[in-house]
Design an enzyme around this catalytic site. Sequence first.
Site, PDB file in Angstrom:
ATOM      1  N   LYS A 138      -7.889  -4.770  -7.346  1.00 58.28           N
ATOM      2  CA  LYS A 138      -7.926  -5.605  -8.550  1.00 58.28           C
ATOM      3  C   LYS A 138      -9.105  -6.575  -8.455  1.00 58.28           C
ATOM      4  O   LYS A 138      -9.846  -6.768  -9.413  1.00 58.28           O
ATOM      5  CB  LYS A 138      -6.594  -6.363  -8.719  1.00 58.28           C
ATOM      6  CG  LYS A 138      -5.443  -5.444  -9.143  1.00 58.28           C
ATOM      7  CD  LYS A 138      -4.057  -6.085  -9.075  1.00 58.28           C
ATOM      8  CE  LYS A 138      -2.981  -5.045  -9.382  1.00 58.28           C
ATOM      9  NZ  LYS A 138      -1.605  -5.544  -9.291  1.00 58.28           N
ATOM     10  N   GLN A 169       1.932 -10.513  -7.518  1.00 54.13           N
ATOM     11  CA  GLN A 169       2.048  -9.128  -7.042  1.00 54.13           C
ATOM     12  C   GLN A 169       3.479  -8.856  -6.570  1.00 54.13           C
ATOM     13  O   GLN A 169       4.054  -9.639  -5.821  1.00 54.13           O
ATOM     14  CB  GLN A 169       1.046  -8.886  -5.903  1.00 54.13           C
ATOM     15  CG  GLN A 169       0.982  -7.457  -5.398  1.00 54.13           C
ATOM     16  CD  GLN A 169       0.446  -6.463  -6.430  1.00 54.13           C
ATOM     17  OE1 GLN A 169      -0.345  -6.809  -7.301  1.00 54.13           O
ATOM     18  NE2 GLN A 169       0.889  -5.225  -6.338  1.00 54.13           N
ATOM     19  N   ASP A 208       0.426  -9.508 -16.668  1.00 54.63           N
ATOM     20  CA  ASP A 208       1.248  -8.331 -16.351  1.00 54.63           C
ATOM     21  C   ASP A 208       2.190  -7.981 -17.507  1.00 54.63           C
ATOM     22  O   ASP A 208       2.722  -6.872 -17.551  1.00 54.63           O
ATOM     23  CB  ASP A 208       2.126  -8.626 -15.123  1.00 54.63           C
ATOM     24  CG  ASP A 208       1.567  -8.012 -13.848  1.00 54.63           C
ATOM     25  OD1 ASP A 208       0.919  -6.959 -13.942  1.00 54.63           O
ATOM     26  OD2 ASP A 208       1.794  -8.589 -12.768  1.00 54.63           O
TER      27      ASP A 208
HETATM   28  N1  GUN Z   1       3.349  -3.865  -7.994  1.00 56.99           N
HETATM   29  C1  GUN Z   1       3.121  -2.568  -8.332  1.00 56.99           C
HETATM   30  N2  GUN Z   1       2.535  -2.494  -9.546  1.00 56.99           N
HETATM   31  C2  GUN Z   1       2.390  -3.749  -9.985  1.00 56.99           C
HETATM   32  C3  GUN Z   1       1.851  -4.324 -11.178  1.00 56.99           C
HETATM   33  O1  GUN Z   1       1.378  -3.645 -12.103  1.00 56.99           O
HETATM   34  N3  GUN Z   1       1.870  -5.678 -11.237  1.00 56.99           N
HETATM   35  C4  GUN Z   1       2.397  -6.445 -10.253  1.00 56.99           C
HETATM   36  N4  GUN Z   1       2.378  -7.758 -10.421  1.00 56.99           N
HETATM   37  N5  GUN Z   1       2.910  -5.958  -9.145  1.00 56.99           N
HETATM   38  C5  GUN Z   1       2.899  -4.613  -9.012  1.00 56.99           C
END
Ligand code: GUN
Length: 284
Positions: A53, A97, A120
Amino acid sequence: MATIIDGKSLASRVRAEVKREVEEFTQRHGYAPALNVILVGDDPASQLYVRNKKRSCEEVGIQSTIHRLSSSISSEELESLIQELNNDENVHGILLQLPLPEHLDSHKFINMINPLKDVDGFHPENIGLLSIGTPRFVPCTPLGIMRMFEEYKVGVRGKRAVVIGRSIIVGRPMALLLIKHDATVTVCHSKTPNISEIAAEADIVIAAAGRAGLVRGDWVKPGACVIDVGMNRREDGKLTGDVEFEEVKEKASYITPVPGGVGPMTVAMLLKNTLQAAYIQTRA
Ligand code: GUN
């Protein structure tokens, strides 16, 4: 044989698109959109996702900061970091996350994030807006899948879609988004009997169960579009999806590979959502 949906190359086009918009935003406002990621603990998969990211943010000119917290952090400490970022006008997007370590209740912390910074799209306010058909932030993976449908001209209206998995990250928002786009949607999960029979009636199958090779050739109607959201680590370290690719590609009209399918699209959509967050807050 199915057309293989190339998520890697589509994601790179989306990133180029976002990069141009970020440049324009930055020139106009004198600052770049800023994403802050909170990573709690040392889960290797989460660390890898967060690194990806950050790299993608850098590539398109989004400013990104990672807050790495120990897995033994207290609830109060995490809460105070979220409040600090909520109140910081230089932070446009906040991403917590997941998963969090077991002693921390993820819902509680997601609820604390300012919904206008919730890139998100997991905050109840954003899920609520999506569920009434007026979305603000849409979770990145379902959003990326809809973009694939658009690019490959996979029609959704009036189609039967089966979503396998009901997580807040993928399954639930995916179902809501498909409903918004006029599909007839069935959600299956670990307690659903006869998933294979339900899947075999679908024009669109979204496999997001987290079980390697779950979807077999005989689960799929000839000509269906099959989207594989699975990211399962095999014993030899290779990444594999929820779909038995070699079998299913013989029956489907469209299929996404793992890796190189949905994964890169998720990150590209996070960049789009971060830019959107910056726009929203600039107007607010
Ligand atoms: N863990 C796995 N996929 C994601 C996601 O798209 N966002 C977040 N915050 N955690 C994740």
